[in-house]
Scaffold this motif. Structure first.
Motif, PDB file in Angstrom:
ATOM      1  N   ARG A   1      -3.548  -3.484  -1.851  1.00  0.00           N
ATOM      2  CA  ARG A   1      -4.560  -4.119  -2.717  1.00  0.00           C
ATOM      3  C   ARG A   1      -5.254  -2.650  -3.291  1.00  0.00           C
ATOM      4  NH1 ARG A   1      -9.811  -4.526  -1.825  1.00  0.00           N
ATOM      5  NH2 ARG A   1      -9.210  -4.446   0.665  1.00  0.00           N
ATOM      6  N   GLN A   2      -5.727  -2.663  -4.650  1.00  0.00           N
ATOM      7  CA  GLN A   2      -6.167  -1.623  -5.349  1.00  0.00           C
ATOM      8  C   GLN A   2      -7.488  -2.044  -5.782  1.00  0.00           C
ATOM      9  OE1 GLN A   2      -4.213   0.131  -8.561  1.00  0.00           O
ATOM     10  NE2 GLN A   2      -5.680   1.916  -8.806  1.00  0.00           N
ATOM     11  N   SER A   3      -8.439  -0.809  -5.380  1.00  0.00           N
ATOM     12  CA  SER A   3      -9.924  -1.185  -5.895  1.00  0.00           C
ATOM     13  C   SER A   3     -10.303   0.184  -6.414  1.00  0.00           C
ATOM     14  CB  SER A   3     -10.807  -1.766  -4.640  1.00  0.00           C
ATOM     15  OG  SER A   3     -12.311  -1.713  -5.190  1.00  0.00           O
ATOM     16  N   ASP A   4     -10.449   0.140  -7.845  1.00  0.00           N
ATOM     17  CA  ASP A   4     -10.865   1.451  -8.345  1.00  0.00           C
ATOM     18  C   ASP A   4      -9.711   2.565  -8.001  1.00  0.00           C
ATOM     19  OD1 ASP A   4     -12.239   3.348  -9.777  1.00  0.00           O
ATOM     20  OD2 ASP A   4     -13.707   3.745  -8.289  1.00  0.00           O
ATOM     21  N   LYS A   5     -10.188   3.748  -7.136  1.00  0.00           N
ATOM     22  CA  LYS A   5      -9.212   4.758  -6.855  1.00  0.00           C
ATOM     23  C   LYS A   5      -8.713   4.582  -5.591  1.00  0.00           C
ATOM     24  CE  LYS A   5      -7.856   7.316  -9.591  1.00  0.00           C
ATOM     25  NZ  LYS A   5      -6.733   7.079 -10.246  1.00  0.00           N
ATOM     26  N   VAL A   6      -8.981   3.534  -4.825  1.00  0.00           N
ATOM     27  CA  VAL A   6      -8.389   3.518  -3.442  1.00  0.00           C
ATOM     28  C   VAL A   6      -7.643   2.348  -3.502  1.00  0.00           C
ATOM     29  CG1 VAL A   6      -9.057   3.016  -1.048  1.00  0.00           C
ATOM     30  CG2 VAL A   6     -10.627   4.310  -2.573  1.00  0.00           C
ATOM     31  N   LEU A   7      -6.373   2.654  -2.682  1.00  0.00           N
ATOM     32  CA  LEU A   7      -5.115   1.596  -2.484  1.00  0.00           C
ATOM     33  C   LEU A   7      -5.527   1.312  -0.870  1.00  0.00           C
ATOM     34  CD1 LEU A   7      -1.902   3.420  -3.792  1.00  0.00           C
ATOM     35  CD2 LEU A   7      -3.549   1.649  -4.912  1.00  0.00           C
TER      36      LEU A   7
ATOM     37  N   THR B   1       8.339  -1.601  15.390  1.00  0.00           N
ATOM     38  CA  THR B   1       8.776  -2.331  14.007  1.00  0.00           C
ATOM     39  C   THR B   1       8.174  -2.063  12.901  1.00  0.00           C
ATOM     40  OG1 THR B   1       9.656  -4.174  15.557  1.00  0.00           O
ATOM     41  CG2 THR B   1       9.539  -4.410  13.168  1.00  0.00           C
ATOM     42  N   LEU B   2       9.063  -1.350  11.895  1.00  0.00           N
ATOM     43  CA  LEU B   2       8.452  -0.927  10.847  1.00  0.00           C
ATOM     44  C   LEU B   2       8.645  -2.112   9.451  1.00  0.00           C
ATOM     45  CD1 LEU B   2       8.775   2.773   9.431  1.00  0.00           C
ATOM     46  CD2 LEU B   2       9.198   0.847   7.829  1.00  0.00           C
ATOM     47  N   VAL B   3       7.377  -2.416   8.842  1.00  0.00           N
ATOM     48  CA  VAL B   3       7.562  -3.459   7.711  1.00  0.00           C
ATOM     49  C   VAL B   3       6.974  -2.522   6.757  1.00  0.00           C
ATOM     50  CG1 VAL B   3       6.602  -5.477   6.823  1.00  0.00           C
ATOM     51  CG2 VAL B   3       7.411  -5.010   9.411  1.00  0.00           C
ATOM     52  N   SER B   4       7.687  -2.719   5.554  1.00  0.00           N
ATOM     53  CA  SER B   4       7.182  -2.132   4.188  1.00  0.00           C
ATOM     54  C   SER B   4       6.537  -3.101   3.167  1.00  0.00           C
ATOM     55  CB  SER B   4       8.199  -1.082   3.424  1.00  0.00           C
ATOM     56  OG  SER B   4       8.873  -0.207   4.525  1.00  0.00           O
ATOM     57  N   SER B   5       5.668  -2.647   2.314  1.00  0.00           N
ATOM     58  CA  SER B   5       5.174  -3.406   1.297  1.00  0.00           C
ATOM     59  C   SER B   5       6.147  -3.327  -0.038  1.00  0.00           C
ATOM     60  CB  SER B   5       3.958  -2.939   0.730  1.00  0.00           C
ATOM     61  OG  SER B   5       3.805  -1.471   0.317  1.00  0.00           O
ATOM     62  N   GLU B   6       5.935  -4.023  -0.785  1.00  0.00           N
ATOM     63  CA  GLU B   6       6.508  -4.250  -2.188  1.00  0.00           C
ATOM     64  C   GLU B   6       6.032  -3.008  -2.951  1.00  0.00           C
ATOM     65  OE1 GLU B   6       9.116  -5.792  -3.516  1.00  0.00           O
ATOM     66  OE2 GLU B   6       9.260  -7.135  -1.664  1.00  0.00           O
ATOM     67  N   PRO B   7       6.747  -2.070  -3.810  1.00  0.00           N
ATOM     68  CA  PRO B   7       6.347  -1.071  -4.528  1.00  0.00           C
ATOM     69  C   PRO B   7       5.022  -1.512  -5.580  1.00  0.00           C
ATOM     70  CG  PRO B   7       8.699  -1.090  -4.688  1.00  0.00           C
ATOM     71  CD  PRO B   7       8.110  -2.507  -3.928  1.00  0.00           C
ATOM     72  N   PHE B   8       4.040  -0.726  -5.164  1.00  0.00           N
ATOM     73  CA  PHE B   8       2.906  -0.992  -6.101  1.00  0.00           C
ATOM     74  C   PHE B   8       2.733   0.023  -7.298  1.00  0.00           C
ATOM     75  CE2 PHE B   8      -1.590  -0.642  -7.145  1.00  0.00           C
ATOM     76  CZ  PHE B   8      -2.022  -2.063  -7.086  1.00  0.00           C
TER      77      PHE B   8
ATOM     78  N   ALA C   1      -5.312  10.516  -6.531  1.00  0.00           N
ATOM     79  CA  ALA C   1      -5.759  11.698  -7.163  1.00  0.00           C
ATOM     80  C   ALA C   1      -5.843  11.444  -8.636  1.00  0.00           C
ATOM     81  CB  ALA C   1      -4.869  12.910  -6.931  1.00  0.00           C
ATOM     82  N   PRO C   2      -6.672  12.130  -9.546  1.00  0.00           N
ATOM     83  CA  PRO C   2      -6.788  11.673 -10.793  1.00  0.00           C
ATOM     84  C   PRO C   2      -5.580  11.379 -11.732  1.00  0.00           C
ATOM     85  CG  PRO C   2      -8.414  13.531 -10.152  1.00  0.00           C
ATOM     86  CD  PRO C   2      -7.402  13.245  -9.188  1.00  0.00           C
ATOM     87  N   GLN C   3      -4.528  12.321 -11.512  1.00  0.00           N
ATOM     88  CA  GLN C   3      -3.275  12.190 -12.256  1.00  0.00           C
ATOM     89  C   GLN C   3      -2.225  11.384 -11.517  1.00  0.00           C
ATOM     90  OE1 GLN C   3      -3.194  12.972 -15.302  1.00  0.00           O
ATOM     91  NE2 GLN C   3      -5.375  13.796 -15.371  1.00  0.00           N
ATOM     92  N   ALA C   4      -2.632  10.624 -10.404  1.00  0.00           N
ATOM     93  CA  ALA C   4      -1.687  10.033  -9.705  1.00  0.00           C
ATOM     94  C   ALA C   4      -0.681   9.080 -10.340  1.00  0.00           C
ATOM     95  CB  ALA C   4      -2.232   9.734  -8.304  1.00  0.00           C
ATOM     96  N   LYS C   5       0.415   9.054 -10.389  1.00  0.00           N
ATOM     97  CA  LYS C   5       1.326   7.835 -10.924  1.00  0.00           C
ATOM     98  C   LYS C   5       2.615   7.539 -10.164  1.00  0.00           C
ATOM     99  CE  LYS C   5       3.689  10.718 -14.453  1.00  0.00           C
ATOM    100  NZ  LYS C   5       3.890  10.656 -15.835  1.00  0.00           N
ATOM    101  N   GLY C   6       3.025   6.614 -10.527  1.00  0.00           N
ATOM    102  CA  GLY C   6       4.284   6.217  -9.670  1.00  0.00           C
ATOM    103  C   GLY C   6       4.301   4.903  -9.023  1.00  0.00           C
ATOM    104  N   LYS C   7       5.239   4.615  -8.172  1.00  0.00           N
ATOM    105  CA  LYS C   7       5.338   3.259  -7.394  1.00  0.00           C
ATOM    106  C   LYS C   7       4.986   3.606  -5.904  1.00  0.00           C
ATOM    107  CE  LYS C   7       8.499   1.033 -10.346  1.00  0.00           C
ATOM    108  NZ  LYS C   7       9.736   0.316 -10.460  1.00  0.00           N
ATOM    109  N   PHE C   8       3.982   3.104  -5.425  1.00  0.00           N
ATOM    110  CA  PHE C   8       3.422   3.478  -4.154  1.00  0.00           C
ATOM    111  C   PHE C   8       3.838   2.558  -2.939  1.00  0.00           C
ATOM    112  CE2 PHE C   8       1.199   6.507  -6.455  1.00  0.00           C
ATOM    113  CZ  PHE C   8       0.740   7.464  -5.631  1.00  0.00           C
ATOM    114  N   VAL C   9       4.029   2.846  -1.813  1.00  0.00           N
ATOM    115  CA  VAL C   9       4.737   1.841  -0.614  1.00  0.00           C
ATOM    116  C   VAL C   9       4.081   2.446   0.453  1.00  0.00           C
ATOM    117  CG1 VAL C   9       6.515   1.322   0.773  1.00  0.00           C
ATOM    118  CG2 VAL C   9       6.865   1.545  -1.699  1.00  0.00           C
TER     119      VAL C   9
END
Length: 403
Positions: free
Chosen positions: A288-294, A348-355, A331-339
């Motif tokens: 979940r994203q709020s402003d600049k925080v995931l 056990t490791l569980v991953s989120s969908e790419p954000f 970061a200000p210029q961050a971009k891409g798909k975050f997981v």
């Protein structure tokens, strides 16, 4: 007189309280149960006051305004006494059961707030005193103010006495002779422990925090009246935090933290009852994203979090995770798909969908067009078309008139 009577009288004499005589405009150190005596100054009737020039002397001192001030001493009788006669006011500082600070670079004098201290320079020549507080400002220690309590035992200022000290008196005291320190005292004023409370932190391990109001010299943990010791990896104790790993049924029970004061007393927290429960497996992870925080939100008990961007571990150019590893500040210029990858208590490791995250320009403005920009352009284009049609219709009308 027989021998028994003589022995009894001798014992009674030894049991008499020692007399502690106040000295005008000086400090006098006394012990509890000493008999205070401040001789009546010359000059007629005397008005005795305590702490301030208007506050009455405690009734247990047995004082009379026109006589010597006398009475048995206890710690609450510590303070400054004023003798007023005519236009003259004499001051007497009486300190009962002061803490004798040893001095020296390797010694810290721990004193409970509200108590008194005694600093003995050990010097024979006249000394001056300096004090450096926690803010690193240094100043002379004096008692020149009209209402200041006397602070020294004699004219040479060999000993310094302070009473009812607070946090502001924490610091370094120096006895100076010819601008050189002959003795240094490090004083730490500690707040009495008012309360202690155990709080549980969520997670795979049992993590209990002892929240103490005041200054604790030491914190110990007990379970069912037995003291727990630092024994990793199963039991770990770091300052006020108790962590028990590899939880099992035998870990259930009542836990207490005991906070020991610098004055020697102990304050116990209420019991914290832990009922064993097997950790919940991680079943779902999302971002979940709020402003600049995931924020990584996981269902179940999580041992650790890991952040990736486009399949690779994140770098400082992407941002940073805080103390709470479930949160990632972009970061200000961050971009891409975050997981976000959440590791459960059972590893056990569980991953989120790419954000998807779109880069933002300096100052937080997005590089994307505003949501209504297309509508705005369409409105302009519509207006342009209307103007063109109007011009065309004018030309058509003129052409018809010419015919």
């Amino acid at each position: 007189m027989d021998l028994v009577t003589i022995v009894l009288l001798f014992c009674v004499h030894l049991a008499d309280a020692a007399q502690c005589d106040g000295v005008k405009n000086k400090v006098k150190f006394c012990s509890a149960n000493d008999a205070l005596k401040i001789a009546k100054p010359n000059g007629g009737d005397v008005a005795w006051r305590f702490k301030t020039k208007t506050n009455p002397v405690p009734s247990e001192s047995g004082w009379e305004e026109t006589t010597d001030l006398k009475g048995p001493l206890k710690a609450p009788n510590t303070g400054v006494y004023f003798a007023t006669y005519g236009q003259t006011v004499d001051k007497y500082t009486i300190i009962v059961d002061a803490v004798n600070c040893p001095g020296g670079d390797d010694n810290v004098c721990d004193v409970t707030a509200g108590k008194s201290i005694r600093l003995d320079s050990g010097a024979n020549p006249a000394v001056t005193w300096k004090f450096k507080g926690k803010d690193d400002t240094e100043a002379d220690v004096t008692d020149t103010g009209a209402d200041d309590p006397p602070k020294f035992t004699d004219e040479n200022k060999k000993e310094l006495g302070l009473f009812n000290i607070g946090k502001a008196q924490s610091g370094t005291y120096k006895a100076m002779v010819s601008n050189s320190a002959v003795k240094t005292f490090t004083v730490e004023v500690r707040t009495p422990v008012d309360s202690a409370k155990v709080k549980k932190k969520n997670g795979c391990d049992l993590t209990l925090v002892c929240n103490v109001v005041g200054d604790a010299k030491e914190i110990k943990w007990h379970k069912a009246s037995l003291e727990l010791s630092h024994n990793p990896p199963k039991t770990q104790i770091e300052n006020n935090v108790l962590t028990i790993s590899a939880l099992e049924e035998t870990d259930k029970g009542n836990y207490i933290c005991k906070a020991t004061e610098y004055g020697g007393g102990t304050v116990d927290s209420p019991e914290f009852t832990y009922a064993y429960a097997a950790p919940t497996a991680v079943s779902k992870v999302s971002i979940r994203q709020s402003d600049k925080v995931l924020t990584c939100e996981a269902q179940g008990d999580v041992r650790s979090y890991q952040w990736l961007r486009d399949g690779e571990s994140v770098t400082p150019s992407d941002g940073a995770a805080g103390k709470d590893r479930s949160k990632f500040t972009l970061a200000p210029q961050a971009k891409g798909k975050f997981v976000c990858k959440a590791t459960g208590c059972d590893e056990t490791l569980v991953s989120s969908e790419p954000f998807p995250v779109t880069a933002t320009a300096k100052g937080g403005e997005t590089n994307e067009k505003p949501a209504d920009e297309g509508t705005h352009d369409a409105a302009i284009q519509g207006l342009s078309c209307s103007v063109a049609l109007l011009v065309l219709s004018v030309f058509v009308g003129l052409y018809v008139m010419m015919l």
